[in-house]
Design a protein around this motif. Structure first.
Motif, PDB file in Angstrom:
ATOM      1  N   GLU A  10     -10.512 -37.950  14.914  1.00  0.00           N
ATOM      2  CA  GLU A  10     -10.634 -36.972  15.991  1.00  0.00           C
ATOM      3  C   GLU A  10     -10.458 -37.658  17.337  1.00  0.00           C
ATOM      4  OE1 GLU A  10     -11.090 -33.696  15.608  1.00  0.00           O
ATOM      5  OE2 GLU A  10     -11.242 -33.795  13.440  1.00  0.00           O
ATOM      6  N   GLN A  25      -3.294 -32.529  19.279  1.00  0.00           N
ATOM      7  CA  GLN A  25      -3.062 -31.783  18.034  1.00  0.00           C
ATOM      8  C   GLN A  25      -2.047 -32.493  17.143  1.00  0.00           C
ATOM      9  OE1 GLN A  25      -2.088 -28.043  19.892  1.00  0.00           O
ATOM     10  NE2 GLN A  25      -4.199 -27.302  19.753  1.00  0.00           N
ATOM     11  N   GLU A  26      -0.996 -33.002  17.741  1.00  0.00           N
ATOM     12  CA  GLU A  26       0.024 -33.723  16.965  1.00  0.00           C
ATOM     13  C   GLU A  26      -0.555 -35.013  16.374  1.00  0.00           C
ATOM     14  OE1 GLU A  26       3.370 -34.629  14.998  1.00  0.00           O
ATOM     15  OE2 GLU A  26       3.008 -32.738  16.027  1.00  0.00           O
ATOM     16  N   ASN A  59     -10.713 -29.991  11.076  1.00  0.00           N
ATOM     17  CA  ASN A  59     -10.794 -30.346  12.482  1.00  0.00           C
ATOM     18  C   ASN A  59     -12.264 -30.264  12.895  1.00  0.00           C
ATOM     19  OD1 ASN A  59     -10.017 -31.066  15.034  1.00  0.00           O
ATOM     20  ND2 ASN A  59      -9.098 -29.106  15.555  1.00  0.00           N
ATOM     21  N   GLU A 105      -3.624 -35.663  15.618  1.00  0.00           N
ATOM     22  CA  GLU A 105      -4.607 -35.372  14.569  1.00  0.00           C
ATOM     23  C   GLU A 105      -3.987 -34.764  13.318  1.00  0.00           C
ATOM     24  OE1 GLU A 105      -7.777 -33.020  16.179  1.00  0.00           O
ATOM     25  OE2 GLU A 105      -8.542 -34.672  17.397  1.00  0.00           O
ATOM     26  N   ARG A 106      -2.727 -34.372  13.387  1.00  0.00           N
ATOM     27  CA  ARG A 106      -2.060 -33.751  12.241  1.00  0.00           C
ATOM     28  C   ARG A 106      -1.934 -34.718  11.062  1.00  0.00           C
ATOM     29  NH1 ARG A 106       1.839 -30.946  15.159  1.00  0.00           N
ATOM     30  NH2 ARG A 106       0.462 -29.183  15.298  1.00  0.00           N
ATOM     31  N   ASP A 164      -9.892 -29.578  20.301  1.00  0.00           N
ATOM     32  CA  ASP A 164      -8.772 -30.383  20.808  1.00  0.00           C
ATOM     33  C   ASP A 164      -8.579 -30.253  22.313  1.00  0.00           C
ATOM     34  OD1 ASP A 164      -8.252 -31.092  18.169  1.00  0.00           O
ATOM     35  OD2 ASP A 164      -6.820 -29.469  17.883  1.00  0.00           O
TER      36      ASP A 164
END
Length: 154
Positions: free
Chosen positions: A35, A26-27, A144, A29-30, A148
């Motif tokens: 992806e 998640q971090e 997204n 992809e921020r 994830d």
């Protein structure tokens, strides 16, 4: 009756380790439109882990990202095999095989020290940095495209 019930398998990662890896995804992809997915299984059904990673990549429909910038981190823990499979967009922009070999070596070092979750999280962070450099996040268009969570095979 004995043959009807299979003994429960020990999970490949603890809940805390899983949370650490998902948080790293998640971090990472921020800051990118790219992806990242992590796929883990006990054993690799193929001689070449890259062949298995390619199969999983397409099974998870990772090639369908709009910018072809998805990366699969594939791990067969018991067989001690791993592979990184990047879609064509990210593969070209990172310079190809030398980049991926470097990341695989990093992951192997962590695995040799039995620091599995830390190694995966670190590798995901590195991939995220490359993705953000080549595919920066755009608040107007980014979404997204893939979950994830970690995918566990058999």
């Amino acid at each position: 009756m004995f043959g009807l019930f299979k003994p429960k398998k020990k999970p490949l990662l603890s809940a805390a380790e899983q949370e650490r890896i998902v948080a790293a995804v998640q971090e990472a992809e921020r800051n990118t439109s790219g992806e990242i997915r992590v796929y883990m299984e006990s054993r690799c059904a193929y001689v070449d882990s890259m062949d298995r990673a390619r199969e999983v990549f397409f099974k998870l429909k990772m090639q369908e990202t709009s910018n072809h910038n998805a990366v699969l981190v594939y791990i067969a823990l018991v067989d001690r095999q791993l592979a990184l499979y990047g879609d064509e967009g990210i593969h070209r922009k990172t310079g190809g095989d030398p980049y991926w070999r470097q990341e695989v070596q990093l992951l192997r070092r962590f695995f040799q020290e039995n620091r599995i979750a830390e190694g995966i999280a670190t590798c995901v962070q590195h991939i995220g940095m490359s993705l953000s450099e080549h595919f920066p996040y755009d608040s107007k268009t980014d979404k997204n495209e893939l979950p994830d969570d970690i995918v566990f095979g058999d």
